[in-house]
Design a protein around this motif. Structure first.
Motif, PDB file in Angstrom:
ATOM      1  N   ARG A   1       0.824  -1.210   0.000  1.00 44.02           N
ATOM      2  CA  ARG A   1       0.000   0.000   0.000  1.00 44.02           C
ATOM      3  C   ARG A   1       0.857   1.259   0.000  1.00 44.02           C
ATOM      4  NH1 ARG A   1      -5.510  -0.899   1.479  1.00 44.02           N
ATOM      5  NH2 ARG A   1      -5.647   1.321   1.988  1.00 44.02           N
ATOM      6  N   GLU A   2       2.161   1.147   0.025  1.00 40.38           N
ATOM      7  CA  GLU A   2       3.039   2.312  -0.012  1.00 40.38           C
ATOM      8  C   GLU A   2       3.528   2.554  -1.441  1.00 40.38           C
ATOM      9  OE1 GLU A   2       3.937  -0.359   1.945  1.00 40.38           O
ATOM     10  OE2 GLU A   2       2.988   0.308   3.802  1.00 40.38           O
ATOM     11  N   GLN A   3       3.933   3.791  -1.662  1.00 36.16           N
ATOM     12  CA  GLN A   3       4.519   4.157  -2.952  1.00 36.16           C
ATOM     13  C   GLN A   3       3.638   3.693  -4.112  1.00 36.16           C
ATOM     14  OE1 GLN A   3       8.465   2.479  -2.880  1.00 36.16           O
ATOM     15  NE2 GLN A   3       9.181   3.892  -1.318  1.00 36.16           N
ATOM     16  N   ALA A   4       2.370   4.082  -4.065  1.00 32.47           N
ATOM     17  CA  ALA A   4       1.418   3.670  -5.092  1.00 32.47           C
ATOM     18  C   ALA A   4       1.815   4.232  -6.456  1.00 32.47           C
ATOM     19  CB  ALA A   4       0.015   4.132  -4.717  1.00 32.47           C
ATOM     20  N   MET A   5       1.272   3.596  -7.510  1.00 31.05           N
ATOM     21  CA  MET A   5       1.716   3.883  -8.874  1.00 31.05           C
ATOM     22  C   MET A   5       0.792   4.842  -9.640  1.00 31.05           C
ATOM     23  SD  MET A   5       4.432   2.047  -8.889  1.00 31.05           S
ATOM     24  CE  MET A   5       4.905   1.962 -10.622  1.00 31.05           C
ATOM     25  N   GLY A   6      -0.234   5.393  -9.011  1.00 26.11           N
ATOM     26  CA  GLY A   6      -1.154   6.280  -9.706  1.00 26.11           C
ATOM     27  C   GLY A   6      -0.518   7.626 -10.029  1.00 26.11           C
ATOM     28  N   THR A   7      -0.908   8.230 -11.144  1.00 25.30           N
ATOM     29  CA  THR A   7      -0.414   9.551 -11.535  1.00 25.30           C
ATOM     30  C   THR A   7      -1.592  10.505 -11.661  1.00 25.30           C
ATOM     31  OG1 THR A   7      -0.612   9.318 -13.950  1.00 25.30           O
ATOM     32  CG2 THR A   7       1.340   8.354 -12.904  1.00 25.30           C
ATOM     33  N   PHE A   8      -1.305  11.782 -11.930  1.00 30.87           N
ATOM     34  CA  PHE A   8      -2.369  12.771 -12.044  1.00 30.87           C
ATOM     35  C   PHE A   8      -3.263  12.516 -13.253  1.00 30.87           C
ATOM     36  CE2 PHE A   8       1.127  14.302 -14.574  1.00 30.87           C
ATOM     37  CZ  PHE A   8       0.533  14.884 -15.681  1.00 30.87           C
ATOM     38  N   LEU A   9      -2.822  11.654 -14.189  1.00 33.65           N
ATOM     39  CA  LEU A   9      -3.648  11.315 -15.342  1.00 33.65           C
ATOM     40  C   LEU A   9      -4.585  10.143 -15.054  1.00 33.65           C
ATOM     41  CD1 LEU A   9      -1.081  11.712 -18.283  1.00 33.65           C
ATOM     42  CD2 LEU A   9      -2.883  13.294 -17.568  1.00 33.65           C
ATOM     43  N   CYS A  10      -4.495   9.592 -13.864  1.00 34.81           N
ATOM     44  CA  CYS A  10      -5.414   8.527 -13.444  1.00 34.81           C
ATOM     45  C   CYS A  10      -6.589   9.155 -12.702  1.00 34.81           C
ATOM     46  CB  CYS A  10      -4.706   7.527 -12.532  1.00 34.81           C
ATOM     47  SG  CYS A  10      -3.279   6.708 -13.284  1.00 34.81           S
ATOM     48  N   PRO A  11      -7.807   8.649 -12.888  1.00 32.10           N
ATOM     49  CA  PRO A  11      -8.987   9.260 -12.263  1.00 32.10           C
ATOM     50  C   PRO A  11      -9.077   8.965 -10.771  1.00 32.10           C
ATOM     51  CG  PRO A  11      -9.611   7.272 -13.423  1.00 32.10           C
ATOM     52  CD  PRO A  11      -8.158   7.495 -13.739  1.00 32.10           C
ATOM     53  N   PRO A  12      -9.826   9.784 -10.047  1.00 33.34           N
ATOM     54  CA  PRO A  12     -10.052   9.511  -8.629  1.00 33.34           C
ATOM     55  C   PRO A  12     -10.644   8.113  -8.443  1.00 33.34           C
ATOM     56  CG  PRO A  12     -10.894  11.676  -9.228  1.00 33.34           C
ATOM     57  CD  PRO A  12     -10.518  11.003 -10.507  1.00 33.34           C
ATOM     58  N   GLY A  13     -10.193   7.414  -7.417  1.00 28.96           N
ATOM     59  CA  GLY A  13     -10.654   6.054  -7.164  1.00 28.96           C
ATOM     60  C   GLY A  13      -9.842   4.998  -7.871  1.00 28.96           C
ATOM     61  N   PHE A  14      -8.883   5.393  -8.693  1.00 28.33           N
ATOM     62  CA  PHE A  14      -8.045   4.427  -9.405  1.00 28.33           C
ATOM     63  C   PHE A  14      -7.207   3.631  -8.405  1.00 28.33           C
ATOM     64  CE2 PHE A  14      -3.983   3.562 -11.713  1.00 28.33           C
ATOM     65  CZ  PHE A  14      -4.496   2.656 -12.627  1.00 28.33           C
ATOM     66  N   HIS A  15      -7.131   2.326  -8.614  1.00 30.11           N
ATOM     67  CA  HIS A  15      -6.444   1.463  -7.643  1.00 30.11           C
ATOM     68  C   HIS A  15      -4.969   1.804  -7.481  1.00 30.11           C
ATOM     69  CE1 HIS A  15      -4.536  -0.703 -10.965  1.00 30.11           C
ATOM     70  NE2 HIS A  15      -5.725  -0.745 -11.553  1.00 30.11           N
ATOM     71  N   GLY A  16      -4.385   2.420  -8.508  1.00 33.95           N
ATOM     72  CA  GLY A  16      -2.966   2.758  -8.434  1.00 33.95           C
ATOM     73  C   GLY A  16      -2.642   3.818  -7.401  1.00 33.95           C
ATOM     74  N   PHE A  17      -3.648   4.547  -6.911  1.00 31.72           N
ATOM     75  CA  PHE A  17      -3.398   5.515  -5.844  1.00 31.72           C
ATOM     76  C   PHE A  17      -3.241   4.827  -4.488  1.00 31.72           C
ATOM     77  CE2 PHE A  17      -5.754   8.582  -8.704  1.00 31.72           C
ATOM     78  CZ  PHE A  17      -4.609   9.310  -9.014  1.00 31.72           C
ATOM     79  N   THR A  18      -3.625   3.566  -4.411  1.00 33.91           N
ATOM     80  CA  THR A  18      -3.596   2.843  -3.138  1.00 33.91           C
ATOM     81  C   THR A  18      -2.608   1.682  -3.139  1.00 33.91           C
ATOM     82  OG1 THR A  18      -5.938   3.369  -2.842  1.00 33.91           O
ATOM     83  CG2 THR A  18      -5.014   1.659  -1.425  1.00 33.91           C
ATOM     84  N   TYR A  19      -2.499   0.980  -4.271  1.00 31.95           N
ATOM     85  CA  TYR A  19      -1.691  -0.238  -4.310  1.00 31.95           C
ATOM     86  C   TYR A  19      -0.597  -0.162  -5.369  1.00 31.95           C
ATOM     87  CZ  TYR A  19      -5.793  -2.040  -1.848  1.00 31.95           C
ATOM     88  OH  TYR A  19      -6.822  -2.218  -0.964  1.00 31.95           O
ATOM     89  N   SER A  20       0.493  -0.829  -5.071  1.00 32.66           N
ATOM     90  CA  SER A  20       1.554  -1.039  -6.048  1.00 32.66           C
ATOM     91  C   SER A  20       2.172  -2.411  -5.791  1.00 32.66           C
ATOM     92  CB  SER A  20       2.620   0.058  -5.958  1.00 32.66           C
ATOM     93  OG  SER A  20       3.243   0.061  -4.695  1.00 32.66           O
ATOM     94  N   VAL A  21       3.066  -2.817  -6.655  1.00 29.49           N
ATOM     95  CA  VAL A  21       3.672  -4.156  -6.575  1.00 29.49           C
ATOM     96  C   VAL A  21       5.183  -4.026  -6.453  1.00 29.49           C
ATOM     97  CG1 VAL A  21       4.021  -6.344  -7.782  1.00 29.49           C
ATOM     98  CG2 VAL A  21       1.814  -5.145  -7.953  1.00 29.49           C
TER      99      VAL A  21
END
Length: 317
Positions: free
Chosen positions: A8-28
């Motif tokens: 749950r740290e250092q998530a992969m979402g960017t400003f081009l991803c919409p709100p609620g996108f899983h990348g704001f919460t999870y990364s691998v």
């Protein structure tokens, strides 16, 4: 088979991803082995579903569950931010969305540039005379300032007398250009020498119906000229913002209002309540004051202040 862990740290979402996108919460995170502690790679959840990942079936299923557990939101703030970021950018006919392949098409800038070049060419003799006067003055000769309408705000070298010049703007569709005279402080005013600019544009085949529009309540006096070869408009469906939004929301229809003018959708702007500069953050679907700090290991940490001084949200109007 490679070793991964969903974090749950250092998530992969960017400003081009919409709100609620899983990348704001999870990364691998990828590790060197089952008992390894060193992270050798960071990826999005989607990467685990690719053949390249060579991930175990259990972690693939976990990734699918997490992806399906969230629902992105096509919020107005996010859409405006995307259109603002891709301002004047269009996808080529090949459909490539690589940044290096995008087409920049802005009819306003095209015709403004034409007008500036026409005025530069039309006043070439004035520029030469100004240079000659400068050389004579450098040799100690007493030289009158002369007339120099070339001193416009795009930048000109040495001039004499008061700093006055001109600037050019245009309609958003590129059908009309406007030439304004500038006073010493950069404000527009209804100057007599506007006729010089009208004469030059009238002699250029790119422009027609050149006329002087006197000062009124809405604007200072200016020269108005219609453009003969108006730049073609690009297909709105090819706008890069449309392509970006449709990645997540395939039914999205081009927003012609935002293509024409995304206003303050992207970038930093003063909060209309507290005055602090804020920017839209898709992770929170809010405006935030953003700051960074670098720790002793050289890692950058981001901080977001979402509340204004009155405890409510920041606003940008």
């Amino acid at each position: 088979m490679r070793t991964y862990k969903i974090v749950r740290e250092q998530a992969m979402g960017t400003f081009l991803c919409p709100p609620g996108f899983h990348g704001f919460t999870y990364s691998v995170h990828e590790f060197t082995g089952p008992h390894g502690k060193k992270v050798i790679g960071e990826y999005s959840l989607e990467y685990l579903l690719s053949d390249e990942a060579d991930a175990a079936e259990y972690i693939r299923k976990e990734a699918v569950q997490l992806i399906n557990s969230v629902k992105p939101t096509e919020s107005e703030g996010w859409v405006r931010s995307v259109y603002g970021y891709f301002k004047h950018c269009y996808v080529p006919e090949s459909g490539s969305r690589n940044a290096s392949d995008l087409i920049i098409h802005n009819p306003t800038e095209i015709v403004v540039d034409r007008a500036y070049k026409a005025l530069d060419s039309g006043f070439a003799h004035v520029r030469d005379e100004a240079k000659a006067r400068a050389h004579r003055a450098a040799d100690g000769e007493s030289v009158p300032s002369g007339k120099n309408p070339l001193n416009y705000r795009r930048g000109v070298t040495m001039i004499y007398g008061k700093r006055r010049g001109y600037e050019v703007t245009a309609k958003r569709d590129g059908s009309t250009v406007y030439v304004y005279a500038l006073a010493d402080d950069g404000t527009r005013y209804d100057a007599d020498h506007l006729s010089d600019y009208a004469q030059v544009l009238g002699a250029d085949e790119q422009f027609h119906n050149v006329r002087h529009q006197p000062m009124c309540d809405k604007h200072a006096g200016r020269i108005v000229a219609d453009v003969r070869d108006v730049p073609a408009q690009m297909d709105p469906a090819r706008h890069a913002a449309v392509a970006c939004v449709r990645q997540y929301f395939p039914d999205h229809q081009p927003r012609l209002d935002l293509i024409e003018n995304p206003s303050k959708g992207y970038g930093q702007w003063p909060c209309s309540k507290c005055g602090e500069r804020v920017q839209y953050e898709a992770k929170f679907d809010k405006y935030a004051a953003v700051s960074t700090r670098v720790d002793g290991r050289g890692m950058t940490h981001w901080s977001h202040v979402l509340e204004c001084t009155d405890g409510a949200q920041h606003e940008v109007k």
